[in-house]
Scaffold this motif. Structure first.
Motif, PDB file in Angstrom:
ATOM      1  N   HIS A  30       0.843  -1.205   0.000  1.00 28.43           N
ATOM      2  CA  HIS A  30       0.000   0.000   0.000  1.00 28.43           C
ATOM      3  C   HIS A  30       0.877   1.253   0.000  1.00 28.43           C
ATOM      4  N   GLN A  70     -12.014   6.815  -7.676  1.00 31.35           N
ATOM      5  CA  GLN A  70     -12.429   5.491  -7.226  1.00 31.35           C
ATOM      6  C   GLN A  70     -11.512   4.415  -7.791  1.00 31.35           C
ATOM      7  N   ALA A  71     -11.073   4.587  -9.037  1.00 31.00           N
ATOM      8  CA  ALA A  71     -10.156   3.615  -9.647  1.00 31.00           C
ATOM      9  C   ALA A  71      -8.830   3.558  -8.898  1.00 31.00           C
ATOM     10  N   ALA A  73      -8.448   4.154  -5.683  1.00 34.20           N
ATOM     11  CA  ALA A  73      -8.751   3.433  -4.442  1.00 34.20           C
ATOM     12  C   ALA A  73      -8.857   1.939  -4.711  1.00 34.20           C
ATOM     13  N   ASP A  74      -9.567   1.574  -5.771  1.00 36.12           N
ATOM     14  CA  ASP A  74      -9.774   0.163  -6.090  1.00 36.12           C
ATOM     15  C   ASP A  74      -8.475  -0.556  -6.442  1.00 36.12           C
ATOM     16  N   ALA A  75      -7.505   0.175  -6.993  1.00 33.17           N
ATOM     17  CA  ALA A  75      -6.237  -0.427  -7.416  1.00 33.17           C
ATOM     18  C   ALA A  75      -5.225  -0.548  -6.277  1.00 33.17           C
ATOM     19  N   ASP A  76      -5.540  -0.015  -5.111  1.00 32.55           N
ATOM     20  CA  ASP A  76      -4.629  -0.085  -3.968  1.00 32.55           C
ATOM     21  C   ASP A  76      -4.455  -1.553  -3.553  1.00 32.55           C
ATOM     22  N   ILE A  79      -6.579  -3.113  -0.779  1.00 35.91           N
ATOM     23  CA  ILE A  79      -7.947  -3.538  -1.093  1.00 35.91           C
ATOM     24  C   ILE A  79      -7.920  -4.927  -1.715  1.00 35.91           C
ATOM     25  N   ALA A  80      -6.997  -5.139  -2.656  1.00 34.54           N
ATOM     26  CA  ALA A  80      -6.882  -6.446  -3.318  1.00 34.54           C
ATOM     27  C   ALA A  80      -6.542  -7.553  -2.328  1.00 34.54           C
ATOM     28  N   ALA A  86     -11.320  -0.519   3.631  1.00 36.55           N
ATOM     29  CA  ALA A  86     -12.289   0.036   2.687  1.00 36.55           C
ATOM     30  C   ALA A  86     -12.057   1.533   2.519  1.00 36.55           C
ATOM     31  N   TYR A  87     -12.294   2.013   1.313  1.00 37.46           N
ATOM     32  CA  TYR A  87     -12.162   3.442   1.006  1.00 37.46           C
ATOM     33  C   TYR A  87     -13.512   4.122   0.942  1.00 37.46           C
ATOM     34  N   GLU A  88     -13.522   5.389   1.327  1.00 37.46           N
ATOM     35  CA  GLU A  88     -14.600   6.328   1.035  1.00 37.46           C
ATOM     36  C   GLU A  88     -13.977   7.354   0.097  1.00 37.46           C
TER      37      GLU A  88
END
Length: 108
Positions: A30, A70-71, A73-76, A79-80, A86-88
């Protein structure tokens, strides 16, 4: 371009004091991810927030739109890893930036 605050919530309020080995490994990935994004990329500022209610992470980004934020955050990798983080993603409608200031610890 638009600014967004990405708030990373840890899996529990006691994190990171009781972090597992898997969580710490994921935190390393991260950190590397956000370092890359801060080196001339869309991340303006990234770091932990010492909230009395429990630590959380923040990233302030400059991107085209909320979908791009959002992309990121999702690529962190955190998260994977599927460890309960979780992200806001929240828009920052107005921001005053000091583009000439050196970061703390920088000897400019």
């Amino acid at each position: 371009m638009a600014h967004y605050l990405l708030r990373l919530r840890p899996p529990r309020a006691s994190f990171p004091e009781d972090a597992s080995g898997a969580e710490m490994e994921a935190m390393g990935a991260h950190g590397a991810y956000w370092h890359r994004l801060a080196e001339g990329g869309p991340a303006l500022a990234v770091g932990p927030v010492a909230d009395p209610a429990g630590i959380w992470g923040m990233a302030l980004v400059d991107v085209e739109d909320e979908g791009h934020a959002q992309a990121l955050a999702d690529a962190d990798p955190i998260i994977a890893a599927g460890l309960g983080f979780a992200y806001e993603v929240m828009p920052v409608p107005s921001l005053i930036l000091n583009r000439g200031a050196a970061p703390a610890g920088d000897e400019r």
